[in-house]
Design an enzyme around this catalytic site. Structure first.
Site, PDB file in Angstrom:
ATOM      1  N   HIS A 214       0.613  30.481  29.739  1.00 56.36           N
ATOM      2  CA  HIS A 214       1.689  29.865  31.073  1.00 56.36           C
ATOM      3  C   HIS A 214       2.225  30.090  31.724  1.00 56.36           C
ATOM      4  O   HIS A 214       1.028  31.047  32.530  1.00 56.36           O
ATOM      5  CB  HIS A 214       3.132  30.057  30.239  1.00 56.36           C
ATOM      6  CG  HIS A 214       3.796  31.363  30.231  1.00 56.36           C
ATOM      7  ND1 HIS A 214       3.921  32.419  31.190  1.00 56.36           N
ATOM      8  CD2 HIS A 214       3.872  32.205  28.893  1.00 56.36           C
ATOM      9  CE1 HIS A 214       4.183  34.079  30.221  1.00 56.36           C
ATOM     10  NE2 HIS A 214       4.060  33.643  29.377  1.00 56.36           N
TER      11      HIS A 214
ATOM     12  N   CYS B 209       2.578  36.833  25.061  1.00 58.62           N
ATOM     13  CA  CYS B 209       2.461  35.683  25.866  1.00 58.62           C
ATOM     14  C   CYS B 209       1.140  35.104  26.737  1.00 58.62           C
ATOM     15  O   CYS B 209       1.025  36.874  27.102  1.00 58.62           O
ATOM     16  CB  CYS B 209       3.265  34.453  26.633  1.00 58.62           C
ATOM     17  SG  CYS B 209       4.420  34.140  25.463  1.00 58.62           S
TER      18      CYS B 209
END
Length: 200
Positions: A160, A176
Site C-alpha cells: 500500500h 505490510c
C-alpha cells in the site's frame, strides 16, 4: 554532521533512488545477464540467496513464470520489483518493511483485491500494542494505507501507499509493505487480481 543534515542527506538519497528506481525498462533494454553472486532463491536459507543492495533484478531466480505478472518484495534491499506478464514492463520501487521479525511474514502469496482510497482499521494485535490508536480511519490524506492498496491472500497483509513518506526505506511497518503514493498508484495500475507475489 548535524542530525538535520543527515536526515536531509538520507532523504535526498531515497528520493533520488526512487526517481531512478521507478523508471521503467523494456525487456530488450534491460541487461538481464546473470552475475556470479546470484543463486536460486531458497526460502529456507537467507544466507545463500542474492542479498545485494537496491538494484535491478531478473525475475527467473524467483518465479517459474510471469503468468499474471509478478511482484517481488525484498526486505533485505527494502525494494519492490514488478514484472509484467509479457516482460515489456519492469519497475523497481523503494519500500518500507516490518519493524521486527515477529511482524514479518515471508513466502508466496497473490493479489486478491485492489482498493483505491482504502480505509484502515488496526488489527486486534495492533490494538493490544497501541490501545491509543483509533479503531477506524476513513480514506483520506491521513490514512496509513495511502491512496491505493493491494490486498494479499494472507489476512491483514497489504502492499500500500503511505501518508508518511519518512517511512519509506526504513523498518517502519506493522507487517505490510509500504510505497510512496505515486509508486503504489503506478503499481496498482499494473497489478491485477491473481498477480503473484513473493516476499523474501
Amino acid at each position: 554532521m548535524t542530525r538535520a543534515f543527515r536526515g536531509l542527506d538520507r532523504r535526498s538519497f531515497v528520493t533520488s533512488a526512487a526517481a531512478l528506481g521507478a523508471v521503467g525498462f523494456s525487456a530488450p533494454g534491460l541487461a538481464q545477464t546473470p552475475d556470479a553472486g546470484r543463486v536460486q532463491y531458497d526460502p529456507n536459507d537467507d544466507q545463500t540467496r542474492n542479498i545485494s543492495s537496491f538494484r535491478a533484478q531478473d525475475w527467473k531466480p524467483y518465479f517459474t513464470s510471469l503468468r499474471n505478472g509478478a511482484i517481488l518484495c525484498d526486505y533485505t534491499s527494502r525494494a519492490v520489483h514488478y514484472w509484467s506478464e509479457d516482460e515489456s514492463i519492469y519497475r523497481l520501487y523503494p519500500s518500507s518493511i516490518p519493524v521486527s521479525a515477529e511482524l514479518t511474514r515471508k513466502g508466496r502469496t497473490e493479489v486478491i483485491k485492489k482498493v483505491e482510497g482504502p480505509s484502515w482499521a488496526p488489527t486486534p494485535d495492533m490494538r493490544k500494542r497501541n490501545p491509543e490508536w483509533p479503531p477506524f480511519v476513513p480514506p483520506g490524506p491521513d490514512n496509513p494505507l495511502g491512496t491505493h492498496a493491494l490486498y494479499l491472500s494472507w489476512q491483514y497483509y497489504r502492499i500500500h501507499g503511505t501518508h508518511d513518506t519518512r517511512k519509506i526505506g526504513r523498518k517502519s511497518s506493522n507487517g505490510c509493505v509500504g510505497l510512496y503514493n505515486e509508486h503504489i498508484k503506478e503499481l496498482f495500475g499494473y497489478a491485477k487480481i491473481g498477480t503473484q507475489v513473493l516476499i523474501i
